[in-house]
Design a protein around this motif. Sequence first.
Motif, mmCIF file in Angstrom:
data_model
loop_
_atom_site.group_PDB
_atom_site.id
_atom_site.type_symbol
_atom_site.label_atom_id
_atom_site.label_comp_id
_atom_site.label_asym_id
_atom_site.label_seq_id
_atom_site.Cartn_x
_atom_site.Cartn_y
_atom_site.Cartn_z
ATOM 1 N N LEU A 1 0.820 -1.205 0.000
ATOM 2 C CA LEU A 1 0.000 0.000 0.000
ATOM 3 C C LEU A 1 0.859 1.262 0.000
ATOM 4 C CD1 LEU A 1 -2.769 -1.038 2.573
ATOM 5 C CD2 LEU A 1 -3.033 -0.795 0.103
ATOM 6 N N GLU A 2 1.973 1.214 0.705
ATOM 7 C CA GLU A 2 2.849 2.390 0.751
ATOM 8 C C GLU A 2 3.479 2.633 -0.619
ATOM 9 O OE1 GLU A 2 6.207 4.879 1.030
ATOM 10 O OE2 GLU A 2 6.353 2.721 0.606
ATOM 11 N N ARG A 3 3.869 1.577 -1.321
ATOM 12 C CA ARG A 3 4.465 1.731 -2.644
ATOM 13 C C ARG A 3 3.461 2.289 -3.650
ATOM 14 N NH1 ARG A 3 7.837 -4.010 -3.146
ATOM 15 N NH2 ARG A 3 9.558 -3.396 -1.734
ATOM 16 N N MET A 4 2.190 1.925 -3.483
ATOM 17 C CA MET A 4 1.163 2.436 -4.379
ATOM 18 C C MET A 4 0.675 3.822 -3.963
ATOM 19 S SD MET A 4 -1.200 -0.941 -5.167
ATOM 20 C CE MET A 4 -1.664 -1.116 -3.455
ATOM 21 N N LYS A 5 1.218 4.362 -2.851
ATOM 22 C CA LYS A 5 0.786 5.647 -2.326
ATOM 23 C C LYS A 5 -0.729 5.661 -2.125
ATOM 24 C CE LYS A 5 5.035 7.051 -2.717
ATOM 25 N NZ LYS A 5 5.897 7.168 -1.514
ATOM 26 N N SER A 6 -1.244 4.551 -1.640
ATOM 27 C CA SER A 6 -2.680 4.408 -1.494
ATOM 28 C C SER A 6 -3.201 5.228 -0.320
ATOM 29 C CB SER A 6 -3.030 2.928 -1.270
ATOM 30 O OG SER A 6 -4.384 2.791 -0.955
ATOM 31 N N PRO A 7 -4.331 5.926 -0.513
ATOM 32 C CA PRO A 7 -4.939 6.658 0.598
ATOM 33 C C PRO A 7 -5.511 5.726 1.664
ATOM 34 C CG PRO A 7 -6.388 6.686 -1.315
ATOM 35 C CD PRO A 7 -5.086 6.093 -1.760
ATOM 36 N N GLU A 8 -5.558 4.448 1.344
ATOM 37 C CA GLU A 8 -6.079 3.471 2.299
ATOM 38 C C GLU A 8 -5.045 3.066 3.336
ATOM 39 O OE1 GLU A 8 -9.135 2.454 2.446
ATOM 40 O OE2 GLU A 8 -9.761 3.596 0.675
ATOM 41 N N LEU A 9 -3.837 3.614 3.217
ATOM 42 C CA LEU A 9 -2.778 3.199 4.141
ATOM 43 C C LEU A 9 -3.137 3.539 5.585
ATOM 44 C CD1 LEU A 9 0.001 1.986 4.620
ATOM 45 C CD2 LEU A 9 1.005 4.248 4.213
ATOM 46 N N GLN B 1 -7.771 -4.687 -0.057
ATOM 47 C CA GLN B 1 -7.137 -3.380 -0.259
ATOM 48 C C GLN B 1 -5.800 -3.537 -0.963
ATOM 49 O OE1 GLN B 1 -6.835 -1.527 3.557
ATOM 50 N NE2 GLN B 1 -8.987 -0.901 3.635
ATOM 51 N N ARG B 2 -5.129 -4.593 -0.675
ATOM 52 C CA ARG B 2 -3.813 -4.805 -1.263
ATOM 53 C C ARG B 2 -3.913 -5.129 -2.755
ATOM 54 N NH1 ARG B 2 0.117 -9.939 0.246
ATOM 55 N NH2 ARG B 2 1.753 -9.544 -1.305
ATOM 56 N N PHE B 3 -4.849 -6.010 -3.123
ATOM 57 C CA PHE B 3 -4.901 -6.487 -4.501
ATOM 58 C C PHE B 3 -5.924 -5.751 -5.372
ATOM 59 C CE2 PHE B 3 -3.291 -10.205 -2.120
ATOM 60 C CZ PHE B 3 -2.100 -10.387 -2.791
ATOM 61 N N GLY B 4 -6.881 -5.056 -4.729
ATOM 62 C CA GLY B 4 -7.864 -4.333 -5.524
ATOM 63 C C GLY B 4 -8.675 -5.280 -6.389
ATOM 64 N N GLN B 5 -8.795 -4.914 -7.702
ATOM 65 C CA GLN B 5 -9.576 -5.708 -8.640
ATOM 66 C C GLN B 5 -8.753 -6.788 -9.349
ATOM 67 O OE1 GLN B 5 -12.855 -5.262 -8.822
ATOM 68 N NE2 GLN B 5 -12.645 -3.657 -7.244
ATOM 69 N N LYS B 6 -7.486 -6.903 -8.971
ATOM 70 C CA LYS B 6 -6.627 -7.865 -9.652
ATOM 71 C C LYS B 6 -7.022 -9.305 -9.343
ATOM 72 C CE LYS B 6 -2.608 -4.756 -9.526
ATOM 73 N NZ LYS B 6 -1.214 -4.600 -9.059
ATOM 74 N N ILE B 7 -7.498 -9.535 -8.134
ATOM 75 C CA ILE B 7 -7.821 -10.895 -7.705
ATOM 76 C C ILE B 7 -9.311 -10.975 -7.365
ATOM 77 C CG2 ILE B 7 -7.277 -12.767 -6.102
ATOM 78 C CD1 ILE B 7 -4.917 -11.937 -7.781
ATOM 79 N N PRO B 8 -10.103 -11.748 -8.103
ATOM 80 C CA PRO B 8 -11.509 -11.961 -7.728
ATOM 81 C C PRO B 8 -11.600 -12.722 -6.402
ATOM 82 C CG PRO B 8 -11.114 -12.613 -10.004
ATOM 83 C CD PRO B 8 -9.768 -12.413 -9.375
ATOM 84 N N ILE B 9 -12.252 -12.109 -5.447
ATOM 85 C CA ILE B 9 -12.374 -12.719 -4.111
ATOM 86 C C ILE B 9 -13.851 -12.844 -3.780
ATOM 87 C CG2 ILE B 9 -11.796 -12.538 -1.667
ATOM 88 C CD1 ILE B 9 -9.430 -10.770 -2.466
ATOM 89 N N THR B 10 -14.310 -14.063 -3.575
ATOM 90 C CA THR B 10 -15.697 -14.331 -3.214
ATOM 91 C C THR B 10 -15.736 -14.801 -1.762
ATOM 92 O OG1 THR B 10 -16.196 -15.004 -5.485
ATOM 93 C CG2 THR B 10 -17.764 -15.656 -3.766
ATOM 94 N N VAL B 11 -16.531 -14.105 -0.955
ATOM 95 C CA VAL B 11 -16.556 -14.397 0.482
ATOM 96 C C VAL B 11 -17.998 -14.537 0.953
ATOM 97 C CG1 VAL B 11 -15.904 -13.613 2.784
ATOM 98 C CG2 VAL B 11 -14.415 -13.136 0.839
ATOM 99 N N SER B 12 -18.256 -15.576 1.745
ATOM 100 C CA SER B 12 -19.562 -15.774 2.384
ATOM 101 C C SER B 12 -19.316 -16.330 3.783
ATOM 102 C CB SER B 12 -20.427 -16.728 1.567
ATOM 103 O OG SER B 12 -21.639 -17.013 2.252
ATOM 104 N N LEU B 13 -19.484 -15.473 4.777
ATOM 105 C CA LEU B 13 -19.225 -15.871 6.163
ATOM 106 C C LEU B 13 -20.512 -15.728 6.961
ATOM 107 C CD1 LEU B 13 -15.802 -14.042 6.775
ATOM 108 C CD2 LEU B 13 -16.181 -16.377 5.956
ATOM 109 N N ASP B 14 -21.027 -16.828 7.482
ATOM 110 C CA ASP B 14 -22.262 -16.826 8.250
ATOM 111 C C ASP B 14 -22.063 -17.675 9.504
ATOM 112 O OD1 ASP B 14 -24.811 -16.777 9.238
ATOM 113 O OD2 ASP B 14 -25.684 -18.060 7.680
ATOM 114 N N ALA B 15 -21.868 -16.997 10.642
ATOM 115 C CA ALA B 15 -21.614 -17.702 11.901
ATOM 116 C C ALA B 15 -22.885 -18.208 12.552
ATOM 117 C CB ALA B 15 -20.869 -16.789 12.873
#
Length: 348
Positions: free
Chosen positions: A183-191, A232-246
């Motif tokens: 994130l620091e290398r990308m100068k991301s505001p999310e840092l 935040q690190r990978f953005g749209q580069k990696i499709p991530i599908t998440v379903s968490l139901d406790a």
Amino acid sequence: MTMRAGWYKARTVKVLTHIAVWAVALSLPFLLDTHRGLRHRDNQALEQRFFWLNILTNLLWVGPFYLNAYLFLPRLFYRRYYLVYAASILGSFAVVLLIHMVLFNVIVAVFPFRFTGALSFLLPQFVLMVTVSTTLRVVTDKLETDRLARQRQEENMKTEVSFLRSQINPHFIFNILNNLVALERMKSPELGPTILKLSALMQYMLYDTDAERVELSREVEYLQSYIDLQRQRFGQKIPITVSLDAGAGNYEIEPMLLIPFVENAFKHGVGLIEKPGIEIMLRVRDGVLFFAVRNRYNPNSTEEKDKGSGIGLGNVKRRLKLLYQSQHRLLLSQSEGWFLVSLELNLH
């Protein structure tokens, strides 16, 4: 309180066992009365003398009984001094026989003492006392040995689990620091927000996971926060599908048990992969947790893995074996470029 209750229970069982043994021993004059049917049966005074003689003689078995249980067996038999042990047992019988003779001459004193008659009467009782005494001692020692073995096993397991859990911290921090560097290398505001979220994760990891169990909902929040950091690190580069139901139940789980699977997916599911992708699913049904992590991987990759890459899965498999034993099922498989981790865990 639990240890004290267990001590009182064991003490009560021991006392009741000894009471039962001596209740049988003191009833032997009635069970083994060899004078029944003889000409002295009608002589009530003589019968009463024999009755008290038998009662006092049976009280003499206290000596051989406890000498055998607490002296002869542990000091002689267990140390393989078999001849000395046999001599000690026979010596104790001789002492009882001698005292019985004295009691006979004092209490009965009607006709001469018959050695063969006394021997045939006392020997079965003596054999019974030695047998019961030996059995009681052997069983008690076996139970104590098993108890100590279980205690050592539990202590060893707790020590190993603590060690395995402590290994997670540096591995986790290593991966998160990689995120921050990216994130620091990308100068991301999310840092900035990422650092705050990392701070919350570190607080959970360092302070909230000291207990043997944590609420499943807290563990799921931790997983979600970690996944958000990776997004935040990978953005749209990696499709991530998440379903968490406790679910709605108040279930508990070993802390940081599931994170190694997610870390492994992000570690090996990115990089030189044609169509990367990560899928994470968690749900709870009827007290059973179903957790699955699937990621693309490159089977032809020769990329050198870091030295800590093997900590995650090997660690969690060992923890599952120690803590949940037969209450879990873990499957690892590879098929058509996908690596799949599937875990079923009984939360009851």
